[in-house]
Design a protein around this motif. Sequence first.
Motif, mmCIF file in Angstrom:
data_model
loop_
_atom_site.group_PDB
_atom_site.id
_atom_site.type_symbol
_atom_site.label_atom_id
_atom_site.label_comp_id
_atom_site.label_asym_id
_atom_site.label_seq_id
_atom_site.Cartn_x
_atom_site.Cartn_y
_atom_site.Cartn_z
ATOM 1 N N ASP B 67 -9.006 43.679 40.801
ATOM 2 C CA ASP B 67 -8.340 43.330 40.036
ATOM 3 C C ASP B 67 -6.835 43.488 39.890
ATOM 4 O OD1 ASP B 67 -7.965 43.941 36.718
ATOM 5 O OD2 ASP B 67 -7.784 45.865 37.429
ATOM 6 N N ARG B 74 -1.107 50.299 37.354
ATOM 7 C CA ARG B 74 -2.573 50.691 37.790
ATOM 8 C C ARG B 74 -2.668 51.649 38.492
ATOM 9 N NH1 ARG B 74 -2.456 44.741 38.601
ATOM 10 N NH2 ARG B 74 -4.179 43.668 37.736
ATOM 11 N N GLU B 93 -9.962 50.084 30.843
ATOM 12 C CA GLU B 93 -10.522 50.964 31.984
ATOM 13 C C GLU B 93 -11.601 50.217 33.066
ATOM 14 O OE1 GLU B 93 -11.704 54.934 32.355
ATOM 15 O OE2 GLU B 93 -13.628 54.384 33.291
ATOM 16 N N LYS B 94 -11.413 49.312 33.857
ATOM 17 C CA LYS B 94 -12.309 49.107 34.767
ATOM 18 C C LYS B 94 -13.264 49.523 35.946
ATOM 19 C CE LYS B 94 -10.223 44.290 33.562
ATOM 20 N NZ LYS B 94 -9.328 43.109 34.694
ATOM 21 N N LEU B 96 -15.333 48.520 39.288
ATOM 22 C CA LEU B 96 -15.311 47.483 39.803
ATOM 23 C C LEU B 96 -16.502 48.039 40.774
ATOM 24 C CD1 LEU B 96 -11.632 46.459 41.137
ATOM 25 C CD2 LEU B 96 -12.831 45.439 39.515
#
Lengths: 218, 96
Positions: B67, B74, B93-94, B96
Amino acid sequence: MNENSIESSTKQGSIDQQVSDFDILQELGSIGAGNAATALSEILQQPIKIELPKIYTLPPHLIQDYYNYHDNPVTAVYSQLRGEFDCDILLIFDRDEEKKIAALMNMIPPEEVMPETAASTIEELGNMLIGAFWSAISNFIGVELVPSPPQRATDSFDAIIDYFLIKQALFTSISLVFETRFLGAQGAGNCILIIFLSRELYKMLIEKAKEWLQESKV
Amino acid sequence: MRTLAVPALVESLQKMGCEKTDLVAKIAGGANMFYDQKIHTVNVGSRNVEAVKKSLAYHDIPLVASDVGGIHGRRVSFNVFTGIMVVKSFNGEKIL
């Protein structure tokens, strides 16, 4: 440094040496804010006053906990010095305050401020205020400074401050924090102006400013 | 002066007994918060990302998730037991 050091740094009047350093910062602030207010009043054709109700010196890594804004979205305008000195000036606007200031500058009610209007107003205001502070620093130290054109960003408060903490990891720095209040016929709005500078430049600024102030009194 | 973290990281992991062939990478970051195309500032964020990707490729470490880029900072938390990385930014929010 712990929280006590913030407390002690905000109560600088207790030690003679610090009183005079603090006086210099107040003078720097009043020259920067005064010049910016004059320029703004001329452009807007209405009296604009800029007050600095609180001035601090803080280690940069304590700013996030001191303000406790963390994930709140803010708009920031920033300019850095090019050349031999390490120095950045950052202006931070909370979203609500950004709207209030844009309304004040455009002489419209806050609810009529469009995001594009707020963005361009804040950028112009940032140019003026940051430029006025660069001039004040330049006059104090007697060196012509070449700052970068101010740039704008929107992010969370902590992310913006992180950007500067990473940058300044390369040198020991100090931050001068000026809580800034704009007052006009349409109302008032607040922002935070932070000057990050190396300890060498801070020392030079204080020493030269003392000479400059003494000369201007004679 | 050596300025890349990846070789130092790989070396440390190997010293701790890790096989290089077991390594995979997830990367996050490289935002350019104050990037302004009007004044052609150097995009340090994308340069950092390219440097890390090159270094991972040099060490034959597969990049399994990333990302990167953009204009927002971040915050990353990494679970060392599951390998799951949570990336928080202004946009949300991601995982991974």
